[in-house]
Design an enzyme around this catalytic site. Structure first.
Site, PDB file in Angstrom:
ATOM      1  N   SER A 128     116.923  -2.027  85.020  1.00 31.27           N
ATOM      2  CA  SER A 128     117.553  -2.439  86.266  1.00 31.27           C
ATOM      3  C   SER A 128     116.609  -3.336  87.089  1.00 31.27           C
ATOM      4  O   SER A 128     116.201  -4.396  86.614  1.00 31.27           O
ATOM      5  CB  SER A 128     118.008  -1.184  87.029  1.00 31.27           C
ATOM      6  OG  SER A 128     118.942  -1.500  88.027  1.00 31.27           O
ATOM      7  N   ASP A 283     127.888  -2.631  81.129  1.00 26.30           N
ATOM      8  CA  ASP A 283     127.204  -2.653  82.426  1.00 26.30           C
ATOM      9  C   ASP A 283     127.957  -3.586  83.373  1.00 26.30           C
ATOM     10  O   ASP A 283     128.130  -4.774  83.085  1.00 26.30           O
ATOM     11  CB  ASP A 283     125.762  -3.142  82.227  1.00 26.30           C
ATOM     12  CG  ASP A 283     124.872  -2.912  83.440  1.00 26.30           C
ATOM     13  OD1 ASP A 283     125.387  -2.949  84.572  1.00 26.30           O
ATOM     14  OD2 ASP A 283     123.655  -2.723  83.251  1.00 26.30           O
ATOM     15  N   HIS A 312     125.959   0.925  83.462  1.00 28.53           N
ATOM     16  CA  HIS A 312     124.571   0.634  83.834  1.00 28.53           C
ATOM     17  C   HIS A 312     123.651   1.795  83.449  1.00 28.53           C
ATOM     18  O   HIS A 312     122.480   1.594  83.119  1.00 28.53           O
ATOM     19  CB  HIS A 312     124.480   0.362  85.338  1.00 28.53           C
ATOM     20  CG  HIS A 312     123.138  -0.105  85.783  1.00 28.53           C
ATOM     21  ND1 HIS A 312     122.504  -1.183  85.214  1.00 28.53           N
ATOM     22  CD2 HIS A 312     122.290   0.365  86.743  1.00 28.53           C
ATOM     23  CE1 HIS A 312     121.321  -1.370  85.801  1.00 28.53           C
ATOM     24  NE2 HIS A 312     121.167  -0.429  86.718  1.00 28.53           N
TER      25      HIS A 312
END
Length: 337
Positions: A128, A283, A312
């Site tokens: 991330s 995602d 995600h």
């Protein structure tokens, strides 16, 4: 306290503001070898602290402390490094300066070189916003970083991602108790609203369709998942810290600096590291198409899809063991190359 502090002194940011007596919190695992060539940098993600990265480190994992010296630096704004919640007046709370991923990685580079004397990094990796910092390491220090493995993240915040984050920010700041960042009581209503916005994006449509919140994670109902998992996730966190990191995320761009002057393709092309770029198939923040564009402009990059319906969260923080093992195996493959 299970972490150390790097005292960086007065740090001038890209914004022109200066964090005086700037502190970078970090945790290390393993031992730096005599050649100082076994270090791995593994930055934190949005709202996360070093504890939240530890699922990928340990005996039996690729990032085994018996073999590698793993450094987990905490992002500015995450509550452990210099943040709105721990910085004295006048730069406290809502006055904490705007911090970029570039600022974070420049500071991490100082830690790695000044504290540990490291000249080469076999790997930088992260999930991330950790992936955003990983890309920055590759672009800012191409001769130092040998391999990068950003997973479920991007080298630049997309326009769609920016818009999503505007919704998160609006939900949090709409709480009257937020008081433009000068709250005296926690704006819990805003934090709960923010959590509800996030809940629709952190996991994929297929995750909810297959009821993995109930069948795999063990929540008793959808509402239980929204309250116990999502609201529980955000309620302990400081709102100004969250907004600081959100701004960092929205303004993430490996080319927004004096090296590349906004030329994104040039910045990608400058990454010399062997790269495994690993987007999650479902995602919603960082779709594989964005990663494919990045890989197409990087000289030594490979696109590796994490084939998962966990959205995600395929990338962390240790939520789905199958995805964790896949990412771990790819890190081993990359390090062996």
């Amino acid at each position: 306290m299970d972490y150390a502090i790097f005292d960086a002194g007065d740090v001038t940011l890209q914004s022109g503001a200066t964090i005086r007596d700037c502190k970078l919190a970090y945790k290390t695992f393993g031992t730096l070898n005599a050649a100082a060539d076994n270090a791995v940098v593994y930055p934190t993600w949005y709202s996360g602290q070093h504890y939240d990265n530890e699922w990928l480190v340990g005996s039996g994992r690729t990032l085994d402390p018996a073999k590698y010296f793993v450094i987990i630096p905490n992002m500015l704004g995450n509550g452990l490094s210099s943040s709105p919640s721990n910085t004295p007046e006048p730069y406290n709370a809502a006055r904490f300066p705007k911090v970029t991923a570039y600022d974070n990685v420049r500071l991490q580079h100082r830690l790695v070189t000044e504290k540990f004397g490291i000249k080469k990094l076999p790997l930088v990796t992260g999930w991330s916003m950790g992936a955003l910092q990983t890309f920055h390491w590759g672009a800012l220090y191409p001769d130092m970083v040998e391999r990068i493995a950003p997973f479920c993240g991007s080298a630049k915040c997309s326009r769609h991602n920016f818009v999503f984050l505007e919704g998160v920010k609006a939900a949090l700041t709409a709480d009257a108790a937020f008081n433009d960042g000068w709250y005296t009581t926690k704006p819990a209503k805003g934090l709960r609203a923010m959590a509800r916005v996030y809940a629709g994006w952190g996991f994929s449509q297929a995750f909810y369709r297959e009821e993995l919140d109930l069948k795999t994670l063990g929540y008793s109902s959808l509402e239980d998942f929204l309250v116990a998992f999502w609201e529980g996730f955000f309620l302990p966190k400081d709102p100004n810290n969250l907004l600081t990191m959100l701004w960092t995320w929205q303004n993430g761009d490996i080319s927004a600096n004096e090296l590349y002057h906004g030329d994104f393709k040039k910045a990608l092309g400058a990454i010399k590291a062997r790269a495994y770029v690993m987007p999650g198939k479902t995602d919603l923040y960082f779709p594989p198409e964005d990663s494919a564009f990045e890989v197409a402009h990087m000289p030594r990059a490979q696109l590796i899809l994490v084939d998962s319906i966990w959205g995600h969260f395929a990338g962390g923080p240790g939520t789905n063991p199958v995805d964790c093992d896949f990412i771990d195996a790819k890190l081993a493959e990359l390090l062996a190359s």
